[in-house]
Scaffold this motif. Structure first.
Motif, PDB file in Angstrom:
ATOM      1  N   ARG A  81       0.829  -1.205   0.000  1.00 17.23           N
ATOM      2  CA  ARG A  81       0.000   0.000   0.000  1.00 17.23           C
ATOM      3  C   ARG A  81       0.867   1.261   0.000  1.00 17.23           C
ATOM      4  O   ARG A  81       0.630   2.193  -0.759  1.00 17.23           O
ATOM      5  N   ASP A  82       1.898   1.260   0.843  1.00 13.22           N
ATOM      6  CA  ASP A  82       2.793   2.415   0.895  1.00 13.22           C
ATOM      7  C   ASP A  82       3.538   2.587  -0.423  1.00 13.22           C
ATOM      8  O   ASP A  82       3.750   3.711  -0.884  1.00 13.22           O
ATOM      9  N   TYR A  83       3.918   1.482  -1.035  1.00 13.60           N
ATOM     10  CA  TYR A  83       4.599   1.541  -2.322  1.00 13.60           C
ATOM     11  C   TYR A  83       3.662   2.091  -3.396  1.00 13.60           C
ATOM     12  O   TYR A  83       4.030   2.982  -4.160  1.00 13.60           O
ATOM     13  N   MET A  85       1.100   3.974  -3.085  1.00 13.14           N
ATOM     14  CA  MET A  85       0.777   5.383  -2.827  1.00 13.14           C
ATOM     15  C   MET A  85       2.028   6.268  -2.879  1.00 13.14           C
ATOM     16  O   MET A  85       1.929   7.476  -2.705  1.00 13.14           O
ATOM     17  N   MET A  86       3.181   5.643  -3.069  1.00 19.75           N
ATOM     18  CA  MET A  86       4.464   6.361  -3.073  1.00 19.75           C
ATOM     19  C   MET A  86       4.612   7.190  -1.793  1.00 19.75           C
ATOM     20  O   MET A  86       5.016   8.346  -1.803  1.00 19.75           O
ATOM     21  N   ASN A  87       4.268   6.548  -0.666  1.00 18.47           N
ATOM     22  CA  ASN A  87       4.263   7.206   0.631  1.00 18.47           C
ATOM     23  C   ASN A  87       5.685   7.237   1.215  1.00 18.47           C
ATOM     24  O   ASN A  87       6.087   6.353   1.974  1.00 18.47           O
ATOM     25  N   GLY A  88       6.436   8.248   0.823  1.00 20.30           N
ATOM     26  CA  GLY A  88       7.816   8.383   1.267  1.00 20.30           C
ATOM     27  C   GLY A  88       7.960   8.471   2.775  1.00 20.30           C
ATOM     28  O   GLY A  88       8.934   7.962   3.339  1.00 20.30           O
ATOM     29  N   GLU A  89       7.006   9.104   3.432  1.00 19.35           N
ATOM     30  CA  GLU A  89       7.069   9.232   4.890  1.00 19.35           C
ATOM     31  C   GLU A  89       7.044   7.862   5.553  1.00 19.35           C
ATOM     32  O   GLU A  89       7.909   7.539   6.368  1.00 19.35           O
ATOM     33  N   LYS A  90       6.073   7.042   5.220  1.00 17.83           N
ATOM     34  CA  LYS A  90       5.950   5.732   5.866  1.00 17.83           C
ATOM     35  C   LYS A  90       7.105   4.809   5.521  1.00 17.83           C
ATOM     36  O   LYS A  90       7.594   4.075   6.374  1.00 17.83           O
ATOM     37  N   VAL A  91       7.550   4.848   4.275  1.00 15.09           N
ATOM     38  CA  VAL A  91       8.643   3.970   3.872  1.00 15.09           C
ATOM     39  C   VAL A  91       9.943   4.391   4.560  1.00 15.09           C
ATOM     40  O   VAL A  91      10.702   3.549   5.050  1.00 15.09           O
ATOM     41  N   LEU A  92      10.193   5.683   4.658  1.00 14.49           N
ATOM     42  CA  LEU A  92      11.387   6.152   5.359  1.00 14.49           C
ATOM     43  C   LEU A  92      11.310   5.788   6.839  1.00 14.49           C
ATOM     44  O   LEU A  92      12.302   5.321   7.421  1.00 14.49           O
ATOM     45  N   LYS A  93      10.157   5.981   7.453  1.00 17.40           N
ATOM     46  CA  LYS A  93      10.006   5.606   8.862  1.00 17.40           C
ATOM     47  C   LYS A  93      10.281   4.126   9.059  1.00 17.40           C
ATOM     48  O   LYS A  93      10.933   3.731  10.038  1.00 17.40           O
ATOM     49  N   ALA A  94       9.794   3.281   8.146  1.00 17.37           N
ATOM     50  CA  ALA A  94      10.027   1.836   8.247  1.00 17.37           C
ATOM     51  C   ALA A  94      11.519   1.528   8.168  1.00 17.37           C
ATOM     52  O   ALA A  94      12.032   0.690   8.913  1.00 17.37           O
ATOM     53  N   ALA A  95      12.233   2.221   7.261  1.00 19.54           N
ATOM     54  CA  ALA A  95      13.672   1.996   7.133  1.00 19.54           C
ATOM     55  C   ALA A  95      14.393   2.439   8.403  1.00 19.54           C
ATOM     56  O   ALA A  95      15.241   1.707   8.937  1.00 19.54           O
ATOM     57  N   LEU A  96      14.071   3.621   8.894  1.00 12.61           N
ATOM     58  CA  LEU A  96      14.744   4.138  10.075  1.00 12.61           C
ATOM     59  C   LEU A  96      14.459   3.281  11.311  1.00 12.61           C
ATOM     60  O   LEU A  96      15.342   3.104  12.156  1.00 12.61           O
ATOM     61  N   ASP A  97      13.257   2.746  11.403  1.00 14.55           N
ATOM     62  CA  ASP A  97      12.931   1.828  12.516  1.00 14.55           C
ATOM     63  C   ASP A  97      13.838   0.616  12.486  1.00 14.55           C
ATOM     64  O   ASP A  97      14.274   0.130  13.536  1.00 14.55           O
ATOM     65  N   GLN A  98      14.135   0.098  11.300  1.00 14.15           N
ATOM     66  CA  GLN A  98      15.019  -1.066  11.166  1.00 14.15           C
ATOM     67  C   GLN A  98      16.471  -0.725  11.515  1.00 14.15           C
ATOM     68  O   GLN A  98      17.227  -1.594  11.920  1.00 14.15           O
ATOM     69  N   LEU A  99      16.838   0.536  11.344  1.00 17.06           N
ATOM     70  CA  LEU A  99      18.230   0.948  11.517  1.00 17.06           C
ATOM     71  C   LEU A  99      18.548   1.542  12.890  1.00 17.06           C
ATOM     72  O   LEU A  99      19.681   1.946  13.141  1.00 17.06           O
TER      73      LEU A  99
END
Length: 101
Positions: A81-83, A85-99
């Motif tokens: 869904r995030d992909y 919608m091209m939801n950069g906010e959610k995808v970046l948050k997901a990456a930062l949570d992993q890091l």
């Protein structure tokens, strides 16, 4: 600076998502380097990145990439869904949570 690689079939469909993620990173004051590349490039350059995020259309390579990296960096599948919608906010948050350390 966190280095995030988005991997998809050709690296083109994720370029808009990269821009949206970069915009959100600027808004929240986070330094990141984000790129979109095809899976073949991700398999060769994975040591240069802190995380690889797979587009939903290439989720089938998850195990192959996980094996190739030996679990040294996180490999995650971007939420469909995030992909879409091209939801950069959610995808970046997901990456930062992993890091997070």
């Amino acid at each position: 600076m966190k280095k995030i690689l988005l991997a998809c079939n050709l690296g083109m469909s994720t370029s808009l998502l990269v821009r949206n993620m970069e915009k959100y990173a600027q808004q929240i004051g986070v330094e990141v380097q984000i790129a979109a590349e095809p899976i073949a490039v991700a398999e060769k350059t994975w040591k240069e990145w802190d995380i690889i995020m797979l587009g939903p259309q290439v989720r089938h390579v998850f195990n192959r990439l996980k094996d190739a990296t030996g679990g040294e960096i996180p490999i995650v599948i971007i939420d469909m869904r995030d992909y879409g919608m091209m939801n950069g906010e959610k995808v970046l948050k997901a990456a930062l949570d992993q890091l997070r350390d």
